[in-house]
Design an enzyme around this catalytic site. Structure first.
Site, mmCIF file in Angstrom:
data_model
loop_
_atom_site.group_PDB
_atom_site.id
_atom_site.type_symbol
_atom_site.label_atom_id
_atom_site.label_comp_id
_atom_site.label_asym_id
_atom_site.label_seq_id
_atom_site.Cartn_x
_atom_site.Cartn_y
_atom_site.Cartn_z
ATOM 1 N N LYS A 80 0.997 -1.261 -0.020
ATOM 2 C CA LYS A 80 0.055 -0.016 -0.103
ATOM 3 C C LYS A 80 0.970 1.246 -0.027
ATOM 4 O O LYS A 80 1.730 1.292 0.695
ATOM 5 C CB LYS A 80 -0.779 -0.049 1.149
ATOM 6 C CG LYS A 80 -1.637 1.262 1.444
ATOM 7 C CD LYS A 80 -3.154 1.013 1.482
ATOM 8 C CE LYS A 80 -4.012 2.271 1.339
ATOM 9 N NZ LYS A 80 -3.643 3.176 0.049
ATOM 10 N N LYS A 104 5.948 2.195 7.878
ATOM 11 C CA LYS A 104 4.652 2.942 8.538
ATOM 12 C C LYS A 104 3.801 1.923 8.824
ATOM 13 O O LYS A 104 3.109 2.219 9.853
ATOM 14 C CB LYS A 104 4.363 4.129 7.627
ATOM 15 C CG LYS A 104 4.973 5.239 7.636
ATOM 16 C CD LYS A 104 4.212 6.272 6.426
ATOM 17 C CE LYS A 104 5.507 7.249 5.730
ATOM 18 N NZ LYS A 104 4.823 8.363 5.244
ATOM 19 N N LYS A 116 4.807 1.922 -3.549
ATOM 20 C CA LYS A 116 4.753 3.309 -3.945
ATOM 21 C C LYS A 116 4.937 3.421 -5.197
ATOM 22 O O LYS A 116 5.415 2.632 -5.957
ATOM 23 C CB LYS A 116 6.121 3.973 -3.090
ATOM 24 C CG LYS A 116 5.832 5.558 -3.163
ATOM 25 C CD LYS A 116 4.854 5.815 -1.935
ATOM 26 C CE LYS A 116 4.759 7.437 -1.837
ATOM 27 N NZ LYS A 116 4.101 7.953 -0.725
ATOM 28 N N THR A 200 -3.227 12.817 7.305
ATOM 29 C CA THR A 200 -1.881 13.044 7.463
ATOM 30 C C THR A 200 -1.708 14.013 8.394
ATOM 31 O O THR A 200 -0.723 14.031 9.437
ATOM 32 C CB THR A 200 -1.044 13.275 6.012
ATOM 33 O OG1 THR A 200 -1.254 12.204 5.264
ATOM 34 C CG2 THR A 200 0.444 13.421 6.359
ATOM 35 N N SER A 358 -6.232 5.701 5.237
ATOM 36 C CA SER A 358 -6.302 4.959 4.078
ATOM 37 C C SER A 358 -6.837 3.621 4.263
ATOM 38 O O SER A 358 -7.747 2.886 3.569
ATOM 39 C CB SER A 358 -5.128 5.079 3.312
ATOM 40 O OG SER A 358 -4.967 6.026 2.311
HETATM 41 P P1 NAD Z 1 1.409 18.425 -1.940
HETATM 42 O O1 NAD Z 1 1.523 18.230 -3.530
HETATM 43 O O2 NAD Z 1 -0.173 18.634 -1.733
HETATM 44 O O3 NAD Z 1 2.128 19.764 -1.428
HETATM 45 C C1 NAD Z 1 3.434 19.958 -1.507
HETATM 46 C C2 NAD Z 1 3.758 21.217 -1.131
HETATM 47 O O4 NAD Z 1 5.362 21.279 -1.077
HETATM 48 C C3 NAD Z 1 3.410 22.413 -1.861
HETATM 49 O O5 NAD Z 1 2.890 23.559 -1.035
HETATM 50 C C4 NAD Z 1 4.791 22.703 -2.920
HETATM 51 O O6 NAD Z 1 4.543 24.048 -3.265
HETATM 52 C C5 NAD Z 1 5.638 22.405 -1.763
HETATM 53 N N1 NAD Z 1 7.004 22.215 -2.416
HETATM 54 C C6 NAD Z 1 7.360 21.476 -3.433
HETATM 55 N N2 NAD Z 1 8.594 21.315 -3.705
HETATM 56 C C7 NAD Z 1 9.144 22.209 -2.998
HETATM 57 C C8 NAD Z 1 10.235 22.373 -2.587
HETATM 58 N N3 NAD Z 1 11.431 22.127 -3.461
HETATM 59 N N4 NAD Z 1 10.800 23.580 -1.490
HETATM 60 C C9 NAD Z 1 9.791 23.829 -0.655
HETATM 61 N N5 NAD Z 1 8.314 23.345 -0.892
HETATM 62 C C10 NAD Z 1 8.036 22.609 -1.711
HETATM 63 O O7 NAD Z 1 2.007 17.207 -1.017
HETATM 64 P P2 NAD Z 1 1.463 16.721 0.405
HETATM 65 O O8 NAD Z 1 0.491 15.434 -0.121
HETATM 66 O O9 NAD Z 1 1.297 17.690 1.076
HETATM 67 O O10 NAD Z 1 2.860 16.057 0.799
HETATM 68 C C11 NAD Z 1 3.922 16.580 1.193
HETATM 69 C C12 NAD Z 1 4.924 15.614 1.968
HETATM 70 O O11 NAD Z 1 4.099 14.946 2.909
HETATM 71 C C13 NAD Z 1 5.656 14.558 0.868
HETATM 72 O O12 NAD Z 1 6.881 14.542 1.279
HETATM 73 C C14 NAD Z 1 4.704 13.406 1.125
HETATM 74 O O13 NAD Z 1 5.359 12.295 0.683
HETATM 75 C C15 NAD Z 1 4.401 13.351 2.562
HETATM 76 N N6 NAD Z 1 3.177 12.832 2.827
HETATM 77 C C16 NAD Z 1 2.031 13.138 2.425
HETATM 78 C C17 NAD Z 1 0.748 12.266 2.811
HETATM 79 C C18 NAD Z 1 -0.692 12.464 2.180
HETATM 80 O O14 NAD Z 1 -1.584 11.907 2.512
HETATM 81 N N7 NAD Z 1 -1.028 13.747 1.415
HETATM 82 C C19 NAD Z 1 1.084 11.270 3.692
HETATM 83 C C20 NAD Z 1 2.236 10.955 4.205
HETATM 84 C C21 NAD Z 1 3.233 11.678 3.668
#
Ligand code: NAD
Length: 424
Positions: A80, A104, A116, A200, A358
């Site tokens: 997953k 996780k 992934k 998250t 999830s």
């Molecule tokens: P998202 O696409 O919704 O948002 C990403 C954010 O990061 C945006 O604001 C973007 O502008 C910013 N960003 C992108 N590149 C950047 C950079 N180089 N420097 C600074 N900011 C930058 O993504 P998300 O779902 O919020 O995920 C963010 C992190 O959290 C990732 O590492 C993801 O793997 C992790 N994560 C997300 C989830 C989830 O359920 N969404 C779960 C676990 C982990």
């Protein structure tokens, strides 16, 4: 020159998320007393698929995109994990992300292994129609190895519930059966779960509350800096803002905003676009680098990998760092922060709220019976508080940092499952 080259390659290695993940997995397995073959099994995904996806673009041309799906280990159950749409996606990153998903699942005790996916693309430059073609094409390309009982995708960076809906619809057509359990993070009307979108951030908030208690910090009035204003960062800023914290800095890919008196989060949320961009609307921005070094009590990297490194770890002023993003802190930086007495709550624990809800979504899809939001919130809180405290206690009693303690908890279940199956 030679010394420079050596330094460059050490630096490159420390930024290589796959090799640093393996280092901690190996260390965790050794401390738990597992033989080498367990590490040999777990250091790589058991399955890795690379696909080429042709998409007809709006100008009539055909563009071929490269995508990946990694399945780390399915000894515990189906794999997953999310699908990332980003120009910087690499095979190595997808592999590392799949290992983190296994960890996780082990930490919050779900009946899954980690998976992934990723596609090299820039969705910010693509139309709605092109994104639909790419999402459907990806599902067709990986359809043989995924499914509700094999491998269940979900959203990640730059993918959302609309993309999950197209993917679910494509899989359902291939399967000739409505298959909501194929993917999570769907819109509620298609079998999505209440609370999934903010899960998250909810999980991160719970970890922040627990970490603050350990450090004697009151979240109400605490100064918080959040890097990233996407799914994770924006919901998190809202939860903490509503809890009375002062959000003194936020950022997106284009820059950062800082106000020592606290930013107006409701105003910024109202103005952000669907990719989590908001800073472009302002002139007085600072860089992401400056953001991380701001004076604050709690720092939350919620964007991308390798943001806190040995170069800036000495300059971090927060007393708590909670990783909402996957892999934002290098191993060298983890060591520096821990030595400086900063409480670092690792990604595999703090961002596990997403996969937990999830899992709730998948359970609801499988049973065809849906739970109210309060029930989801309650179940998530119980799991996250228990996981945080178990890992905190292991870190204290075994005298290791929280990352290693979390990996020790995370690897144990899959190592045991693989052993009982007779694989190792
Ligand atoms: P998202 O696409 O919704 O948002 C990403 C954010 O990061 C945006 O604001 C973007 O502008 C910013 N960003 C992108 N590149 C950047 C950079 N180089 N420097 C600074 N900011 C930058 O993504 P998300 O779902 O919020 O995920 C963010 C992190 O959290 C990732 O590492 C993801 O793997 C992790 N994560 C997300 C989830 C989830 O359920 N969404 C779960 C676990 C982990």
């Amino acid at each position: 020159m030679v010394a420079d080259k050596a330094a460059d390659s050490t630096k490159e290695e420390s930024m290589d998320v796959l090799s640093s993940t393996r280092t901690v997995v190996k260390n965790a397995l050794e401390r738990l007393g597992y033989p080498d073959e367990v590490f040999e099994l777990l250091k790589e995904p058991i399955r890795m698929m690379t696909v080429r996806i042709p998409v007809r673009m709006d100008d009539g041309s055909i563009k071929i995109f490269t995508g990946y799906r990694a399945q780390h280990n399915d000894a515990v159950g189906p794999t997953k994990g999310g699908v990332r749409f980003h120009p910087d996606v690499t095979e190595k990153e997808v592999k590392a992300l799949s290992i983190w998903m296994s960890l996780k699942a082990g930490i919050v005790d779900l009946p899954y292994g980690g998976g992934k996916g990723g596609i090299i693309c820039d969705p910010r430059e693509m139309s709605f129609r092109e994104l639909e073609g790419l999402s459907r094409g990806y599902v067709r390309a990986i359809s043989q190895i995924v499914g509700p009982n094999k491998d269940i995708p979900a959203p990640d960076v730059f993918t959302n519930s609309q993309i999950m809906a197209w993917m679910m619809d494509e899989y359902s057509r291939i399967d000739e059966f409505n298959s909501p359990g194929f993917i999570t993070g769907k819109p509620i009307v298609l079998g999505g779960s209440h609370g999934r979108e903010s899960a998250t951030a909810k999980g991160v908030t719970i970890c922040i509350n627990e970490a603050a208690k350990k450090k004697g910090i009151d979240v109400k009035g605490a100064r918080v800096v959040i890097q990233g204003f996407g799914n994770a960062g924006s919901f998190l800023s809202k939860f903490l803002y509503d809890a009375g914290a002062k959000i003194v800095g936020i950022s997106d890919a284009y820059g950062a905003l800082h106000d020592p008196d606290g930013l107006d989060i409701d105003y910024l949320l109202d103005r952000r676009d669907s990719f989590g961009t908001v800073t472009k609307l302002f002139n007085n921005t600072i860089s992401n680098k400056e953001l991380l070094e701001l004076d604050c009590d709690i720092l939350v990297p919620a964007a991308v990998e390798n943001q806190i490194t040995e170069e800036n770890a000495h300059k971090i002023k927060a007393s708590i760092v909670v990783e909402a993003a996957n892999g934002p802190t290098t191993l060298e930086a983890t060591k520096i922060l821990t030595e400086r007495g900063i409480l670092l709550v690792p990604d595999v624990l703090s961002s596990a709220g997403g996969v937990t809800v999830s899992y709730f979504e998948w359970v609801q899809n499988n049973q065809g019976y849906y739970w109210p939001e309060e029930e989801i919130a309650e179940k998530l809180e119980t799991i996250m508080v228990k996981s945080f405290n178990a890992i905190f206690n292991i870190a204290q009693t075994r005298r290791v940092d929280m990352r290693l303690a979390a990996y020790m908890v995370g690897v144990r279940k899959m190592a045991e499952a693989a052993r009982f199956r007779g694989w190792v």
